[in-house]
Design a protein around this motif. Structure first.
Motif, PDB file in Angstrom:
ATOM      1  N   ALA A  27     111.104  81.040 107.170  1.00 36.41           N
ATOM      2  CA  ALA A  27     110.878  81.798 108.290  1.00 36.41           C
ATOM      3  C   ALA A  27     111.439  83.272 108.025  1.00 36.41           C
ATOM      4  N   ALA A 237     110.860  74.411 112.779  1.00 36.00           N
ATOM      5  CA  ALA A 237     110.698  75.570 113.219  1.00 36.00           C
ATOM      6  C   ALA A 237     111.449  76.091 114.314  1.00 36.00           C
ATOM      7  N   ASP A 241     113.601  79.708 113.779  1.00 34.41           N
ATOM      8  CA  ASP A 241     113.313  80.772 114.621  1.00 34.41           C
ATOM      9  C   ASP A 241     114.941  81.136 115.345  1.00 34.41           C
TER      10      ASP A 241
END
Length: 267
Positions: A27, A237, A241
């Protein structure tokens, strides 16, 4: 330019070979950062770094045992030399060993303390030294420590692990105070991930059944979901994030906090 844009920045992610660490590294790379994977798992670490490189981001791997000071010194030096700096450090490496309190093994407790507490403390030490004025990187930066929802709620079977993750929260807040007062230009925060279906997360669910706390791993997972207002397990995720947010200029006035990323489980 987006406040989440990390172009021109360099990150070191510990425990980045697989699981949450790999997701966080990927990410950060998608946001534009050059990423160094630091891990004791050399083969998996190189594979993750290579995959990030194939996506177009600059990446590398460095062998890193977070419990050893000389290993930290070498990893930070390699990151600065190979990728041109150090702006973001993610202290993700961790160990979880489940046990009932009545069966705690002192060697297991020491192992978790070494990795989860000493490893994070040494990471902050060498990250701050590199990022502060006059350091090897010297441009300020961000440290994100990975704690756990286990630091915010009493969950059976993981007393010692919970204690180590509570320590990560305290270390984070003190380091943020010191960095601010001494003008290091480094923000220090932590995240509290909820249960994610990684190898470690699924292993924890299996441990709950093994310890007799739930009739099956599936029942343990179901109860965790039942305790989570958003009604699901976390995803890699979701955690990644949150790390990108804390590493970015969107969080430029955020330091010394623990950010729950647990779907509300720790309320």
């Amino acid at each position: 330019m987006s406040v989440f844009d990390l172009n021109g920045r360099t990150a070191l992610v510990t425990g980045g070979a697989r699981g949450l660490g790999a997701g966080m590294a990927e990410a950060l790379a998608r946001a534009g950062a050059a990423v160094m994977i630091g891990d004791v798992l050399a083969e998996a670490g190189r594979e993750t770094a290579d995959a990030i490189g194939r996506s177009g981001a600059r990446s590398g791997f460095v062998a890193l045992d977070v419990t050893r000071e000389d290993s930290w010194q070498a990893a930070v030096a390699a990151t600065v030399a190979e990728l041109g700096g150090l702006d973001v450090l993610v202290n993700n490496a961790g160990v979880e060993i489940s046990s009932l309190v009545v069966d705690l093994d002192p060697d297991d407790i020491r192992r978790m303390c070494e990795v989860n507490i000493v490893g994070v403390a040494l990471g902050m030490k060498h990250g701050l030294r590199a990022m502060r004025p006059g350091g090897a990187a010297g441009a300020g930066g961000v440290i994100v420590n990975v704690s756990s929802v286990a630091a915010t709620i009493p969950f059976p079977g993981i007393a010692a692990y919970s204690a180590t993750k509570s320590a990560v929260d305290r270390l984070t807040r003190v380091a943020a105070q010191e960095s601010g007062k001494l003008g290091y230009g480094v923000r220090v925060n932590c995240v509290f991930p909820g249960l994610v279906a990684t190898e470690m997360g699924l292993g924890l669910a299996a441990d709950m059944a093994r310890l007799g706390l739930w009739p099956s791993a599936e029942a343990a997972v179901g109860d965790v979901i039942g305790l989570t207002p958003l009604g699901r397990l976390g995803e890699v995720a979701d955690m990644a994030d949150a790390v990108v947010f804390l590493a970015s200029d969107a969080a430029r006035f955020v330091t010394g906090v623990g950010l729950p990323v647990d779907g509300g489980m720790g309320m």
